[in-house]
Design an enzyme around this catalytic site. Structure first.
Site, PDB file in Angstrom:
ATOM      1  N   TYR A 183       0.838  -1.213   0.000  1.00  0.00           N
ATOM      2  CA  TYR A 183       0.000   0.000   0.000  1.00  0.00           C
ATOM      3  C   TYR A 183       0.869   1.258   0.000  1.00  0.00           C
ATOM      4  O   TYR A 183       0.706   2.145  -0.838  1.00  0.00           O
ATOM      5  CB  TYR A 183      -0.895  -0.061   1.245  1.00  0.00           C
ATOM      6  N   LYS A 187       1.176   4.034  -2.987  1.00  0.00           N
ATOM      7  CA  LYS A 187       0.851   5.444  -2.715  1.00  0.00           C
ATOM      8  C   LYS A 187       2.067   6.326  -3.005  1.00  0.00           C
ATOM      9  O   LYS A 187       1.928   7.441  -3.512  1.00  0.00           O
ATOM     10  CB  LYS A 187       0.439   5.630  -1.251  1.00  0.00           C
TER      11      LYS A 187
HETATM   12  N1  LIG Z   1      -8.682   7.546   7.424  1.00  0.00           N
HETATM   13  C1  LIG Z   1      -7.388   7.739   7.551  1.00  0.00           C
HETATM   14  O1  LIG Z   1      -6.887   7.969   8.637  1.00  0.00           O
HETATM   15  C2  LIG Z   1      -6.492   7.712   6.351  1.00  0.00           C
HETATM   16  C3  LIG Z   1      -5.120   7.706   6.621  1.00  0.00           C
HETATM   17  C4  LIG Z   1      -4.244   7.739   5.547  1.00  0.00           C
HETATM   18  C5  LIG Z   1      -4.717   7.787   4.254  1.00  0.00           C
HETATM   19  N2  LIG Z   1      -6.056   7.802   4.010  1.00  0.00           N
HETATM   20  C6  LIG Z   1      -6.472   7.856   2.609  1.00  0.00           C
HETATM   21  O2  LIG Z   1      -7.636   8.662   2.483  1.00  0.00           O
HETATM   22  C7  LIG Z   1      -8.511   8.116   1.497  1.00  0.00           C
HETATM   23  C8  LIG Z   1      -9.912   7.893   2.061  1.00  0.00           C
HETATM   24  O3  LIG Z   1      -9.817   7.069   3.209  1.00  0.00           O
HETATM   25  P1  LIG Z   1     -11.066   6.642   4.099  1.00  0.00           P
HETATM   26  O4  LIG Z   1     -10.566   6.453   5.470  1.00  0.00           O
HETATM   27  O5  LIG Z   1     -12.207   7.537   3.841  1.00  0.00           O
HETATM   28  O6  LIG Z   1     -11.370   5.195   3.472  1.00  0.00           O
HETATM   29  P2  LIG Z   1     -12.757   4.501   3.049  1.00  0.00           P
HETATM   30  O7  LIG Z   1     -12.444   3.090   2.714  1.00  0.00           O
HETATM   31  O8  LIG Z   1     -13.784   4.762   4.084  1.00  0.00           O
HETATM   32  O9  LIG Z   1     -13.168   5.302   1.735  1.00  0.00           O
HETATM   33  C9  LIG Z   1     -12.709   4.990   0.457  1.00  0.00           C
HETATM   34  C10 LIG Z   1     -13.916   5.001  -0.481  1.00  0.00           C
HETATM   35  O10 LIG Z   1     -13.454   4.786  -1.824  1.00  0.00           O
HETATM   36  C11 LIG Z   1     -14.384   3.960  -2.472  1.00  0.00           C
HETATM   37  N3  LIG Z   1     -13.728   3.267  -3.590  1.00  0.00           N
HETATM   38  C12 LIG Z   1     -12.663   2.423  -3.507  1.00  0.00           C
HETATM   39  N4  LIG Z   1     -12.350   1.958  -4.730  1.00  0.00           N
HETATM   40  C13 LIG Z   1     -13.240   2.526  -5.596  1.00  0.00           C
HETATM   41  C14 LIG Z   1     -13.419   2.423  -6.991  1.00  0.00           C
HETATM   42  N5  LIG Z   1     -12.647   1.610  -7.740  1.00  0.00           N
HETATM   43  N6  LIG Z   1     -14.403   3.152  -7.567  1.00  0.00           N
HETATM   44  C15 LIG Z   1     -15.202   3.956  -6.815  1.00  0.00           C
HETATM   45  N7  LIG Z   1     -15.068   4.083  -5.490  1.00  0.00           N
HETATM   46  C16 LIG Z   1     -14.099   3.382  -4.878  1.00  0.00           C
HETATM   47  C17 LIG Z   1     -14.858   2.984  -1.404  1.00  0.00           C
HETATM   48  O11 LIG Z   1     -16.107   2.386  -1.753  1.00  0.00           O
HETATM   49  C18 LIG Z   1     -14.920   3.882  -0.180  1.00  0.00           C
HETATM   50  O12 LIG Z   1     -16.223   4.409  -0.003  1.00  0.00           O
HETATM   51  C19 LIG Z   1      -7.826   6.852   0.980  1.00  0.00           C
HETATM   52  O13 LIG Z   1      -7.117   7.167  -0.196  1.00  0.00           O
HETATM   53  C20 LIG Z   1      -6.844   6.491   2.078  1.00  0.00           C
HETATM   54  O14 LIG Z   1      -5.735   5.794   1.577  1.00  0.00           O
HETATM   55  C21 LIG Z   1      -6.956   7.734   5.041  1.00  0.00           C
HETATM   56  O1  LIG Z   2      -7.361  -4.896  16.835  1.00  0.00           O
HETATM   57  C1  LIG Z   2      -6.302  -4.276  16.565  1.00  0.00           C
HETATM   58  C2  LIG Z   2      -6.134  -3.511  15.360  1.00  0.00           C
HETATM   59  C3  LIG Z   2      -4.944  -2.851  15.138  1.00  0.00           C
HETATM   60  N1  LIG Z   2      -3.924  -2.929  16.040  1.00  0.00           N
HETATM   61  C4  LIG Z   2      -2.668  -2.147  15.830  1.00  0.00           C
HETATM   62  O2  LIG Z   2      -3.026  -0.762  15.870  1.00  0.00           O
HETATM   63  C5  LIG Z   2      -2.147   0.015  15.042  1.00  0.00           C
HETATM   64  C6  LIG Z   2      -2.963   0.911  14.142  1.00  0.00           C
HETATM   65  O3  LIG Z   2      -3.700   0.133  13.231  1.00  0.00           O
HETATM   66  P1  LIG Z   2      -4.669   0.722  12.106  1.00  0.00           P
HETATM   67  O4  LIG Z   2      -5.546  -0.394  11.697  1.00  0.00           O
HETATM   68  O5  LIG Z   2      -5.333   1.960  12.522  1.00  0.00           O
HETATM   69  O6  LIG Z   2      -3.699   1.016  10.888  1.00  0.00           O
HETATM   70  P2  LIG Z   2      -2.296   1.763  10.739  1.00  0.00           P
HETATM   71  O7  LIG Z   2      -2.208   2.966  11.605  1.00  0.00           O
HETATM   72  O8  LIG Z   2      -1.219   0.765  10.914  1.00  0.00           O
HETATM   73  O9  LIG Z   2      -2.378   2.131   9.218  1.00  0.00           O
HETATM   74  C7  LIG Z   2      -3.303   3.092   8.723  1.00  0.00           C
HETATM   75  O10 LIG Z   2      -2.561   4.244   8.566  1.00  0.00           O
HETATM   76  C8  LIG Z   2      -2.965   5.277   7.732  1.00  0.00           C
HETATM   77  C9  LIG Z   2      -3.801   4.888   6.534  1.00  0.00           C
HETATM   78  O11 LIG Z   2      -3.096   4.971   5.339  1.00  0.00           O
HETATM   79  C10 LIG Z   2      -4.547   3.623   6.608  1.00  0.00           C
HETATM   80  O12 LIG Z   2      -5.845   3.905   6.997  1.00  0.00           O
HETATM   81  C11 LIG Z   2      -3.890   2.567   7.425  1.00  0.00           C
HETATM   82  O13 LIG Z   2      -2.877   2.043   6.614  1.00  0.00           O
HETATM   83  C12 LIG Z   2      -1.232  -1.002  14.352  1.00  0.00           C
HETATM   84  O14 LIG Z   2      -0.029  -1.073  15.071  1.00  0.00           O
HETATM   85  C13 LIG Z   2      -1.984  -2.330  14.499  1.00  0.00           C
HETATM   86  O15 LIG Z   2      -1.128  -3.437  14.505  1.00  0.00           O
HETATM   87  C14 LIG Z   2      -4.088  -3.678  17.211  1.00  0.00           C
HETATM   88  O16 LIG Z   2      -3.158  -3.768  18.044  1.00  0.00           O
HETATM   89  N2  LIG Z   2      -5.267  -4.330  17.421  1.00  0.00           N
END
Ligand SMILES: NC(=O)c1ccc[n+]([C@@H]2O[C@H](COP(=O)([O-])OP(=O)(O)OC[C@H]3O[C@@H](n4cnc5c(N)ncnc54)[C@H](O)[C@@H]3O)[C@@H](O)[C@H]2O)c1
Ligand SMILES: O=c1ccn([C@@H]2O[C@H](COP(=O)(O)OP(=O)(O)O[C@H]3OC[C@@H](O)[C@H](O)[C@H]3O)[C@@H](O)[C@H]2O)c(=O)[nH]1
Length: 387
Positions: A183, A187
């Site tokens: 991933y 990215k």
């Molecule tokens: N939430 C976080 O903390 C976090 C951290 C780092 C990066 N990001 C990035 O931010 C973005 C959004 O994250 P999120 O947490 O909202 O995730 P999410 O999974 O809730 O949202 C992603 C959305 O994209 C849609 N999607 C995926 N593939 C698709 C496709 N081929 N066509 C149309 N729709 C599609 C999914 O259905 C989903 O609704 C992602 O790019 C993720 O990598 C999020």
């Molecule tokens: O039940 C659980 C789930 C997760 N974890 C730990 O909790 C930490 C955080 O886990 P998350 O599932 O939130 O994912 P991470 O923080 O590792 O990665 C996230 O970072 C930023 C975004 O790009 C993605 O949404 C995701 O990759 C990791 O160390 C994981 O091993 C637990 O110890 N127990």
């Protein structure tokens, strides 16, 4: 509401049309909410699902009806994509597979989703001179330089060895067998491609690196609104454990550190990027809260305390259990050790700072989780397993 709004330089903000890909996800749903309630902008919301934005789409008497249009499409194969990008002023790409449980178990889908499927979006924006805000991740930093120092080295305490800076820090991933990094690597490559499109072809872009944004509507609760065997991100995993009154699982001892930012604070930063193109274009922004750092073990303890307070239920008898990463995520898992975002660039360009403490953001999020899921979980638990 919408009239008289000005940007950071005091210039009036003109209403725009935004093509938001992945609008039905966690971040997308909050961004749509913000754009509908506080701005005059129009959103073309693209996703394969719309459950998380249904409350914004119906009924058609909502004050913003007509400013949000849902298009159910998969960007992997849909010829409508270019037309929608063309009629918008700005494209925001959120679509991705972004749950760690998928990175090492579905590495091909992960790489296709985060790199190959994003390619046409970048190409259409570049060819049609459209601005792009692309969502990357803090995972592009991988591990800290400090994690390679001897355990007792005093340098591990020196911020120069762990604070993550957009324009200085290297991207440090594990070996290819550690498919966790599929991933982050995908990215990173799409970031480099966007950056190159900017340098060679003049693409106007902004790259966002979210640092663990959390809040209501994040992921799913297994067996309620997602598959029983599914493994969401940590907020939903721990919420699920708390709702069911079972111990929280700490992967490899829960020693990894994270900084968590409240989704509503982070969305403020995205709105500033949307409405201040001259300050945001050409930049990569860390968006996180350096003051909210905890180990995963500390997060488990705090979530347990907060959940006990907001639900009125007793904490689980055994609050946590240790589980190996191989058992929890399968072969090929690896982890980021520590994630502190440097805030210099976003501060300088947009004057943004996060506000909400970890305790406060957990209190509002777990109140939401309890209200939304507690009854449903009781029913699932009470239901006899089909033989
Ligand atoms: N939430 C976080 O903390 C976090 C951290 C780092 C990066 N990001 C990035 O931010 C973005 C959004 O994250 P999120 O947490 O909202 O995730 P999410 O999974 O809730 O949202 C992603 C959305 O994209 C849609 N999607 C995926 N593939 C698709 C496709 N081929 N066509 C149309 N729709 C599609 C999914 O259905 C989903 O609704 C992602 O790019 C993720 O990598 C999020
Ligand atoms: O039940 C659980 C789930 C997760 N974890 C730990 O909790 C930490 C955080 O886990 P998350 O599932 O939130 O994912 P991470 O923080 O590792 O990665 C996230 O970072 C930023 C975004 O790009 C993605 O949404 C995701 O990759 C990791 O160390 C994981 O091993 C637990 O110890 N127990």
């Amino acid at each position: 509401m919408a009239s008289g709004r000005v940007d950071l330089d005091g210039k009036p903000i003109k209403p725009m049309t935004i093509c938001m890909i992945g609008a039905g996800g966690f971040i997308g749903s909050h961004l749509c909410e913000k754009l509908m309630s506080e701005t005059p902008h129009t959103v073309l919301a693209l996703d394969v699902y719309n459950d998380k934005i249904k409350h914004l789409l119906e009924p058609n008497t909502l004050p913003w009806a007509g400013r949000i249009q849902f298009h159910r499409l998969n960007i992997k194969h849909d010829s409508r994509l270019e037309g929608l990008i063309k009629i918008a002023d700005l494209t925001i790409n959120l679509a991705a597979i972004c749950t760690p449980a998928d990175y090492n178990t579905r590495p091909l889908d992960t790489i296709y989703s985060n790199f190959i499927d994003a390619l046409p979006v970048v190409k259409y924006c570049s060819e049609n001179n459209k601005r792009l805000i692309h969502f990357s991740t803090c995972e592009v930093y991988g591990k800290t330089v400090g994690s390679f120092l001897p355990k007792d080295s005093p340098l591990r305490k020196d911020p120069a060895y762990y604070v993550l800076k957009e324009d200085e820090s290297p991207c440090i991933f594990g070996s290819i067998e550690k498919q966790r990094w599929s991933y982050a690597c995908a990215k990173q490559l799409i970031e480099r491609l966007i950056y190159a499109e900017g340098a060679e072809n003049g693409l106007e872009f902004t790259i966002v690196r979210p640092f663990n944004w959390i809040g209501p509507r994040m992921d799913f609760i297994p067996g309620v609104d997602g598959p029983s065997e599914g493994v969401p991100r940590v907020l939903a995993c721990f919420s699920n454990n708390l709702l069911r009154g079972e111990p929280l699982k700490l992967v490899d001892g829960g020693q990894s550190q994270r900084t968590f930012v409240y989704i509503k604070d982070a969305i403020e930063a995205v709105l500033l990027m949307i409405e201040n193109p001259a300050r945001a274009n050409g930049h990569i922004f860390n968006v996180g809260n350096p003051n909210n750092e905890v180990t995963v073990r500390q997060l488990a303890e705090m979530m347990t305390q907060v959940y006990t307070k907001v639900s009125g239920e007793a904490p689980p008898e055994k609050p946590t259990i240790d589980v190996s990463s191989k058992e929890f995520y399968g072969e090929g898992y690896d982890d980021s050790d520590k994630r502190i975002p440097d805030m210099t660039i976003i501060n300088r360009q947009l004057g943004w700072n996060p506000k909400t403490s970890l305790w406060d953001l957990l209190e509002s999020t777990l109140t939401y989780q309890h209200r939304t899921y507690a009854e449903a979980i009781k029913k699932v638990i009470a239901k006899p397993v089909a033989s």
